[in-house]
Enzyme design. Structure first.
Site, mmCIF file in Angstrom:
data_model
loop_
_atom_site.group_PDB
_atom_site.id
_atom_site.type_symbol
_atom_site.label_atom_id
_atom_site.label_comp_id
_atom_site.label_asym_id
_atom_site.label_seq_id
_atom_site.Cartn_x
_atom_site.Cartn_y
_atom_site.Cartn_z
ATOM 1 N N THR B 157 -57.767 -46.908 2.756
ATOM 2 C CA THR B 157 -58.924 -47.536 0.947
ATOM 3 C C THR B 157 -60.946 -47.644 1.625
ATOM 4 O O THR B 157 -61.637 -46.173 1.103
ATOM 5 C CB THR B 157 -58.836 -49.202 0.872
ATOM 6 O OG1 THR B 157 -59.127 -50.353 1.724
ATOM 7 C CG2 THR B 157 -57.185 -49.134 -0.179
ATOM 8 N N LYS B 175 -55.439 -50.557 8.802
ATOM 9 C CA LYS B 175 -56.416 -50.285 7.972
ATOM 10 C C LYS B 175 -56.995 -51.564 7.799
ATOM 11 O O LYS B 175 -56.357 -52.375 7.210
ATOM 12 C CB LYS B 175 -56.126 -49.431 7.002
ATOM 13 C CG LYS B 175 -55.322 -49.993 5.820
ATOM 14 C CD LYS B 175 -55.550 -50.946 4.266
ATOM 15 C CE LYS B 175 -56.574 -50.264 4.207
ATOM 16 N NZ LYS B 175 -56.937 -51.725 2.880
ATOM 17 N N THR B 186 -53.237 -59.637 9.268
ATOM 18 C CA THR B 186 -54.320 -59.154 8.310
ATOM 19 C C THR B 186 -53.750 -57.194 8.191
ATOM 20 O O THR B 186 -53.945 -56.876 9.727
ATOM 21 C CB THR B 186 -55.386 -59.566 8.968
ATOM 22 O OG1 THR B 186 -54.793 -61.189 8.986
ATOM 23 C CG2 THR B 186 -56.307 -59.298 8.705
ATOM 24 N N GLU B 265 -66.149 -54.123 5.798
ATOM 25 C CA GLU B 265 -67.460 -53.719 4.923
ATOM 26 C C GLU B 265 -68.591 -54.542 5.426
ATOM 27 O O GLU B 265 -68.814 -55.363 5.373
ATOM 28 C CB GLU B 265 -67.085 -54.395 3.985
ATOM 29 C CG GLU B 265 -65.477 -53.520 2.950
ATOM 30 C CD GLU B 265 -64.329 -54.339 1.775
ATOM 31 O OE1 GLU B 265 -64.903 -55.620 1.942
ATOM 32 O OE2 GLU B 265 -63.894 -53.581 1.592
ATOM 33 N N ASN B 389 -68.249 -54.783 -3.407
ATOM 34 C CA ASN B 389 -66.752 -56.085 -3.211
ATOM 35 C C ASN B 389 -67.833 -56.153 -4.395
ATOM 36 O O ASN B 389 -67.141 -56.276 -5.818
ATOM 37 C CB ASN B 389 -67.114 -56.732 -2.304
ATOM 38 C CG ASN B 389 -66.500 -56.666 -1.004
ATOM 39 O OD1 ASN B 389 -64.653 -56.426 -1.932
ATOM 40 N ND2 ASN B 389 -67.135 -56.951 -0.061
#
Lengths: 394, 394
Positions: B157, B175, B186, B265, B389
């Site tokens: 993603t 991923k 997770t 991220e 985010n």
């Protein structure tokens, strides 16, 4: 009668008799501005306080707890510094905190145990006592009934501005911008009243008033080592009904807590989350707290993005036994999820985004499994929060 | 024998016999790239899986759990899509997930319960089945032993790149970049082996291997609704000792977990936190998890600021009964706090800052009250995390 203001000045200080205040620049903070404050009562004042529940409690918290007990709840005042938390400073830090009460007591002609002490700022550094001690003596000389604002300024750290509120016979100020979580006092808050009450009565009113105010806010889930709310009564004013006093105190703390949230580090949106329809209040609180501290929910709020799935996902990992197929979520008055899933129509999306562009709004999550509820006030996680906290010491 | 690579290609796929793979662009993701993948075994393969413990589990998780049980641990394969999590989608979402297994089963000549299904992406939106169904049929036609990389790409993603690792007779991909917390599986992870084992043996090995790898990492404390690790054995290769297999599998998952963290991220620093000297393992875990999810600790790590007081303060609010006066903290091999307070000398500060400028380093917190320990891998909270985010859906 009541209000909040950045310039409460003369008006506010007339409300509460029997206290003098001071704020001075002792040189503890790197930045300009006051960094040492004093509140002193004319005569021993009844007092009550709530302290942080963090096991790594700072030296001033430990000393203040002891002094409040030793003085049986009748104290002369409190000495506060900003710019250094005197936390994680070991035995020497305890000596420094005690020394602050001794210097203040000597200058005031009081006993050290009649003084409380409070510190806020960076953790793990010894206090520069060579600045703190002369600062306390200078503050004693500046004491005056009209200088509440100077005190309110002296307790600030990364706060954008002074936070003061008042109600009938009550005057309070607060500080704090990060390291704020709903677990006891949260941040430094000082409230004076001239309504005559015993330490026990003050304690009861304070704990009750905290429950729905300071114990229900979170900026980042990090409970400070230095949290303290102090309530002092000079008894110099007219008597007040106990219930009314608790109501007035709750209203005062609610205003201060909201000011605190609005000026939280990098905060652009203050969200009041209500979790309703829970089997128990503790379930509702647990779900509310998990959502309020979820980085994904908080960044969605920063982005004004009605990504409600993140709210449901956070509820799901709270540890509470909930039924995902019953969950219902409202953003403001816009229903965005029903029976745990998306609505057929997409008209809610634009409306929900509009609500989320406001500086303050409400989220309501209905678990639909009981009649208990809880609320928590929280905020967005923004670029500014990261900037402020990644650069705090540099 | 083993390795990790962005281009594992031919070399890696020769390692594990009995499987075919595919990845195609079905059009589910807004962005370019593959978004639908398939792993298919030549014959029913023994399988084991761990799933998210989030109560708001996504439809594919519920369907996969059921199918794994129904098929008694012998499955033909798994169909995966990225770009849409099929979570919080109610009964229709369940129908969609089931439909994905039915379409795949029909094209493969298998039973639906022999297919598992997995989805990742945005929460709360129905799957675009008009794209998913032709996508599955196209993927079946593309199946080949050499196309593991295509599959590994199809599950991504917001990941920066494909994450593959291999060991003797084992090949895996993973991923995930956000919504990662140490609570079961997770993220999505798929591992194939040709070493012959029963579903029960695979299950035991998988749970053991997860404990110190996938169950000990956190990016943001948000456990996903869709987490799943699937391990499949074709049995087409030579036999392997059970203990050796568990060791190899642990090493494989460790590599994949580390890759996941490095590409989390907005991650610039991967920190391995060891909490030692605890009275119990659960105490050590609780302290480690509280520190690893503290926004103030994570922003200090982003700022490369050895603000160790925040680490101790987070430990103090963990709920564990610790003695603050015993705490000892090392950043890399630099001692920065002893007996819960600052060192007299300041020479550590520059050295600790140097350690913190590295992309990966270790923190060791010694509670000095027992002999138990635990570790967790976590990361910084950076501007990029907020950007990614806050803008995820726009």
């Amino acid at each position: 009668l009541g209000g909040t203001a950045n310039a409460a000045s003369g008006k506010s200080t007339r409300l509460v008799r029997g206290f003098r205040f001071a704020g001075v620049k002792a040189g503890i903070k790197k930045k300009e501005g006051f960094d040492l404050g004093l509140i002193v009562a004319r005569a021993p004042a009844a007092a009550a306080a709530v302290f942080t529940q963090n096991r790594v409690a700072a030296a001033p918290v430990l000393v203040s707890k002891k002094h409040l007990k030793k003085s049986k709840g009748f104290i002369r005042g409190v000495v506060v510094n900003s710019g250094n938390a005197n936390a994680c400073t070991g035995k020497k830090g305890l000596d420094d905190a005690r020394q602050m009460t001794e210097v203040a007591a000597e200058a005031l002609g009081a006993k050290p145990q009649e003084l409380l002490v409070s510190s806020t700022g960076v953790i793990g550094h010894r206090l520069p006592m060579e600045m703190v001690e002369p600062g306390i003596r200078a503050a004693v000389k500046r004491l005056a009934p009209s200088r509440f604002e100077d005190f309110a300024k002296a307790i600030l750290t990364t706060d954008r501005s002074m936070k003061i509120a008042w109600r009938s016979q009550l005057l309070g100020c607060t500080k704090g911008a990060g390291m704020i979580a709903p677990n006891m006092a949260t941040t430094l808050t000082f409230v004076v009243t001239d309504a005559p009450f015993s330490p026990k009565e003050l304690d009861r009113a304070l704990r009750q008033a905290c429950d729905d105010t300071y114990n229900a806010i979170t900026v980042d889930g990090d409970t400070s080592t230095n949290d303290m709310i102090l309530l002092m009564s000079s008894g110099a004013g007219p008597a007040m009904d106990k219930k009314r006093f608790t109501r007035e105190l709750t209203a005062l703390l609610d205003r201060l807590a909201l000011k605190l949230m609005r000026e939280g580090e990098g905060v652009h949106h203050v969200v009041t989350l209500r979790v309703i329809g829970a089997s128990s209040t503790s379930d509702a609180k647990r779900v509310a707290k998990t959502i309020a501290n979820s980085p994904l929910v908080k960044t969605a709020i920063a982005g004004q993005d009605p990504n409600w799935g993140r709210v449901l996902a956070a509820a799901g990992r709270s540890g509470v036994d909930l039924d995902p197929a019953r969950l219902e979520l409202k953003i403001g008055d816009v229903l965005v999820a029903k029976q745990g899933s998306a609505l057929a129509s997409r008209s809610w999306e634009k409306k929900a985004h509009q609500v989320m562009s406001r500086p303050a709004y409400e989220l309501v999550l209905d678990l639909r499994q009981g009649r208990k509820e809880a609320h928590v006030r929280f905020c967005d996680l923004s670029h500014e929060y990261v900037s402020i906290n990644a650069d705090y010491r540099s």
